[in-house]
Design a protein around this motif. Structure first.
Motif, PDB file in Angstrom:
ATOM      1  N   LEU A  16       0.790  -1.232   0.000  1.00  0.00           N
ATOM      2  CA  LEU A  16       0.000   0.000   0.000  1.00  0.00           C
ATOM      3  C   LEU A  16       0.825   1.287   0.000  1.00  0.00           C
ATOM      4  N   PRO A  17       1.933   1.389   0.746  1.00  0.00           N
ATOM      5  CA  PRO A  17       2.712   2.631   0.683  1.00  0.00           C
ATOM      6  C   PRO A  17       3.179   2.978  -0.735  1.00  0.00           C
ATOM      7  N   VAL A  18       3.397   1.972  -1.570  1.00  0.00           N
ATOM      8  CA  VAL A  18       3.768   2.213  -2.968  1.00  0.00           C
ATOM      9  C   VAL A  18       2.523   2.465  -3.800  1.00  0.00           C
ATOM     10  N   MET A  19       1.526   1.607  -3.687  1.00  0.00           N
ATOM     11  CA  MET A  19       0.360   1.654  -4.568  1.00  0.00           C
ATOM     12  C   MET A  19      -0.528   2.872  -4.335  1.00  0.00           C
ATOM     13  N   LYS A  20      -0.436   3.475  -3.156  1.00  0.00           N
ATOM     14  CA  LYS A  20      -1.243   4.677  -2.902  1.00  0.00           C
ATOM     15  C   LYS A  20      -0.860   5.806  -3.853  1.00  0.00           C
ATOM     16  N   GLU A  21       0.358   5.767  -4.388  1.00  0.00           N
ATOM     17  CA  GLU A  21       0.784   6.813  -5.327  1.00  0.00           C
ATOM     18  C   GLU A  21      -0.033   6.775  -6.612  1.00  0.00           C
ATOM     19  N   ALA A  22      -0.442   5.594  -7.052  1.00  0.00           N
ATOM     20  CA  ALA A  22      -1.314   5.497  -8.225  1.00  0.00           C
ATOM     21  C   ALA A  22      -2.669   6.111  -7.905  1.00  0.00           C
ATOM     22  N   LYS A  23      -3.198   5.796  -6.744  1.00  0.00           N
ATOM     23  CA  LYS A  23      -4.496   6.350  -6.337  1.00  0.00           C
ATOM     24  C   LYS A  23      -4.426   7.863  -6.225  1.00  0.00           C
ATOM     25  N   GLU A  24      -3.376   8.379  -5.607  1.00  0.00           N
ATOM     26  CA  GLU A  24      -3.245   9.829  -5.457  1.00  0.00           C
ATOM     27  C   GLU A  24      -3.179  10.524  -6.814  1.00  0.00           C
ATOM     28  N   LEU A  25      -2.463   9.934  -7.754  1.00  0.00           N
ATOM     29  CA  LEU A  25      -2.374  10.519  -9.096  1.00  0.00           C
ATOM     30  C   LEU A  25      -3.738  10.500  -9.764  1.00  0.00           C
ATOM     31  N   LEU A  26      -4.427   9.362  -9.721  1.00  0.00           N
ATOM     32  CA  LEU A  26      -5.756   9.260 -10.329  1.00  0.00           C
ATOM     33  C   LEU A  26      -6.732  10.232  -9.673  1.00  0.00           C
ATOM     34  N   ASP A  27      -6.677  10.342  -8.362  1.00  0.00           N
ATOM     35  CA  ASP A  27      -7.541  11.291  -7.652  1.00  0.00           C
ATOM     36  C   ASP A  27      -7.252  12.721  -8.097  1.00  0.00           C
ATOM     37  N   SER A  28      -5.983  13.059  -8.315  1.00  0.00           N
ATOM     38  CA  SER A  28      -5.629  14.425  -8.733  1.00  0.00           C
ATOM     39  C   SER A  28      -6.137  14.737 -10.136  1.00  0.00           C
ATOM     40  N   PHE A  29      -6.365  13.703 -10.949  1.00  0.00           N
ATOM     41  CA  PHE A  29      -6.936  13.864 -12.285  1.00  0.00           C
ATOM     42  C   PHE A  29      -8.456  13.670 -12.257  1.00  0.00           C
ATOM     43  N   SER A  30      -9.027  13.458 -11.072  1.00  0.00           N
ATOM     44  CA  SER A  30     -10.462  13.193 -10.892  1.00  0.00           C
ATOM     45  C   SER A  30     -10.930  11.971 -11.671  1.00  0.00           C
ATOM     46  N   VAL A  31     -10.081  10.950 -11.727  1.00  0.00           N
ATOM     47  CA  VAL A  31     -10.435   9.696 -12.397  1.00  0.00           C
ATOM     48  C   VAL A  31     -11.003   8.746 -11.344  1.00  0.00           C
ATOM     49  N   PRO A  32     -12.251   8.333 -11.498  1.00  0.00           N
ATOM     50  CA  PRO A  32     -12.840   7.408 -10.534  1.00  0.00           C
ATOM     51  C   PRO A  32     -12.038   6.113 -10.460  1.00  0.00           C
ATOM     52  N   ASN A  33     -11.737   5.691  -9.249  1.00  0.00           N
ATOM     53  CA  ASN A  33     -10.922   4.500  -9.052  1.00  0.00           C
ATOM     54  C   ASN A  33     -11.293   3.813  -7.758  1.00  0.00           C
ATOM     55  N   GLU A  34     -10.826   2.589  -7.640  1.00  0.00           N
ATOM     56  CA  GLU A  34     -10.985   1.845  -6.392  1.00  0.00           C
ATOM     57  C   GLU A  34      -9.657   1.164  -6.093  1.00  0.00           C
ATOM     58  N   ILE A  35      -9.443   0.868  -4.829  1.00  0.00           N
ATOM     59  CA  ILE A  35      -8.191   0.229  -4.419  1.00  0.00           C
ATOM     60  C   ILE A  35      -8.511  -0.856  -3.402  1.00  0.00           C
ATOM     61  N   THR A  36      -7.882  -2.029  -3.584  1.00  0.00           N
ATOM     62  CA  THR A  36      -8.128  -3.127  -2.656  1.00  0.00           C
ATOM     63  C   THR A  36      -6.982  -4.134  -2.714  1.00  0.00           C
ATOM     64  N   ILE A  37      -7.057  -5.116  -1.841  1.00  0.00           N
ATOM     65  CA  ILE A  37      -6.059  -6.184  -1.773  1.00  0.00           C
ATOM     66  C   ILE A  37      -6.635  -7.427  -2.436  1.00  0.00           C
ATOM     67  N   VAL A  38      -5.890  -7.972  -3.376  1.00  0.00           N
ATOM     68  CA  VAL A  38      -6.286  -9.184  -4.092  1.00  0.00           C
ATOM     69  C   VAL A  38      -5.020 -10.025  -4.267  1.00  0.00           C
ATOM     70  N   SER A  39      -4.864 -11.044  -3.501  1.00  0.00           N
ATOM     71  CA  SER A  39      -3.665 -11.883  -3.586  1.00  0.00           C
ATOM     72  C   SER A  39      -3.867 -13.018  -4.584  1.00  0.00           C
ATOM     73  N   ALA A  40      -2.939 -13.144  -5.521  1.00  0.00           N
ATOM     74  CA  ALA A  40      -3.014 -14.233  -6.501  1.00  0.00           C
ATOM     75  C   ALA A  40      -2.873 -15.591  -5.825  1.00  0.00           C
ATOM     76  N   HIS A  41      -2.109 -15.651  -4.760  1.00  0.00           N
ATOM     77  CA  HIS A  41      -1.825 -16.928  -4.120  1.00  0.00           C
ATOM     78  C   HIS A  41      -2.730 -17.236  -2.931  1.00  0.00           C
ATOM     79  N   ARG A  42      -3.096 -16.216  -2.180  1.00  0.00           N
ATOM     80  CA  ARG A  42      -3.867 -16.456  -0.961  1.00  0.00           C
ATOM     81  C   ARG A  42      -5.369 -16.261  -1.136  1.00  0.00           C
ATOM     82  N   THR A  43      -5.783 -15.512  -2.156  1.00  0.00           N
ATOM     83  CA  THR A  43      -7.212 -15.300  -2.420  1.00  0.00           C
ATOM     84  C   THR A  43      -7.477 -15.491  -3.912  1.00  0.00           C
ATOM     85  N   THR A  44      -7.160 -16.654  -4.403  1.00  0.00           N
ATOM     86  CA  THR A  44      -7.256 -16.926  -5.838  1.00  0.00           C
ATOM     87  C   THR A  44      -8.668 -16.727  -6.367  1.00  0.00           C
TER      88      THR A  44
END
Length: 172
Positions: A16-44
């Motif tokens: 999250l400390p890295v991925m929040k930068e994508a959200k912040e950029l999208l928010d600054s452009f007013s692009v609707p987005n969502e963010i969540t945790i999806v593990s390929a291995h633990r929540t297939t």
């Protein structure tokens, strides 16, 4: 809130400390987005549901961050027709090289766009550029962003040329 055009997913909350930068950029452009945790291995099953349902929910781009084996971007790309941007996350053991290679070394037919290790901000910009092919309001924001980047560099170049290296560095 409008339907998300961009989904931001990551394999673990430690990303999250890295991925929040994508959200912040999208928010600054007013692009609707969502963010969540999806593990390929633990929540297939969750990953499969997310990837296969994203387009139906109105998404147009998915940004997927993962470290180490970094299977999330590729697995999601194998399940959706949407463009997937992979963000390789820095790891302690190999400084993110393992993540980078896992994201970019996809088999033919399953492309994943990739940005630099921990390059979530660039992933957000790339998502906006992809959306700009269809959404003129986002295209205008991308154009302004790039003009602002150019203007900032030109101001710094002018200041350096006028003040010289020593004086310029004193002001940093």
């Amino acid at each position: 809130m409008k339907k998300a055009l961009v989904g931001i997913i990551m394999g673990s909350d430690s990303d999250l400390p890295v991925m929040k930068e994508a959200k912040e950029l999208l928010d600054s452009f007013s692009v609707p987005n969502e963010i969540t945790i999806v593990s390929a291995h633990r929540t297939t099953r969750r990953m499969i549901d997310y990837a296969t349902g994203a387009r139906k929910r109105g998404m147009e781009v998915i940004i997927a961050g993962a470290g180490g084996a970094a299977h999330l971007p590729g697995m999601v790309a194998s399940l959706t027709p949407l463009p997937v941007i992979g963000v390789p996350i820095m790891t302690k053991s190999l400084d993110g090289l393992d993540s980078l290679l896992s994201v970019v070394q996809m088999p033919p037919g399953v492309p994943v766009a990739a940005v630099a290790v921990n390059g979530a901000k660039n992933a957000g910009i790339l998502a906006c550029q992809i959306l700009a092919t269809k959404h003129s309001d986002i295209a205008r924001k991308v154009e302004k962003y790039k003009q602002d980047l150019e203007s900032g560099v030109l101001k710094k170049a002018s200041r350096l040329e006028k003040s010289g290296v020593k004086n310029y560095l004193k002001r940093l």
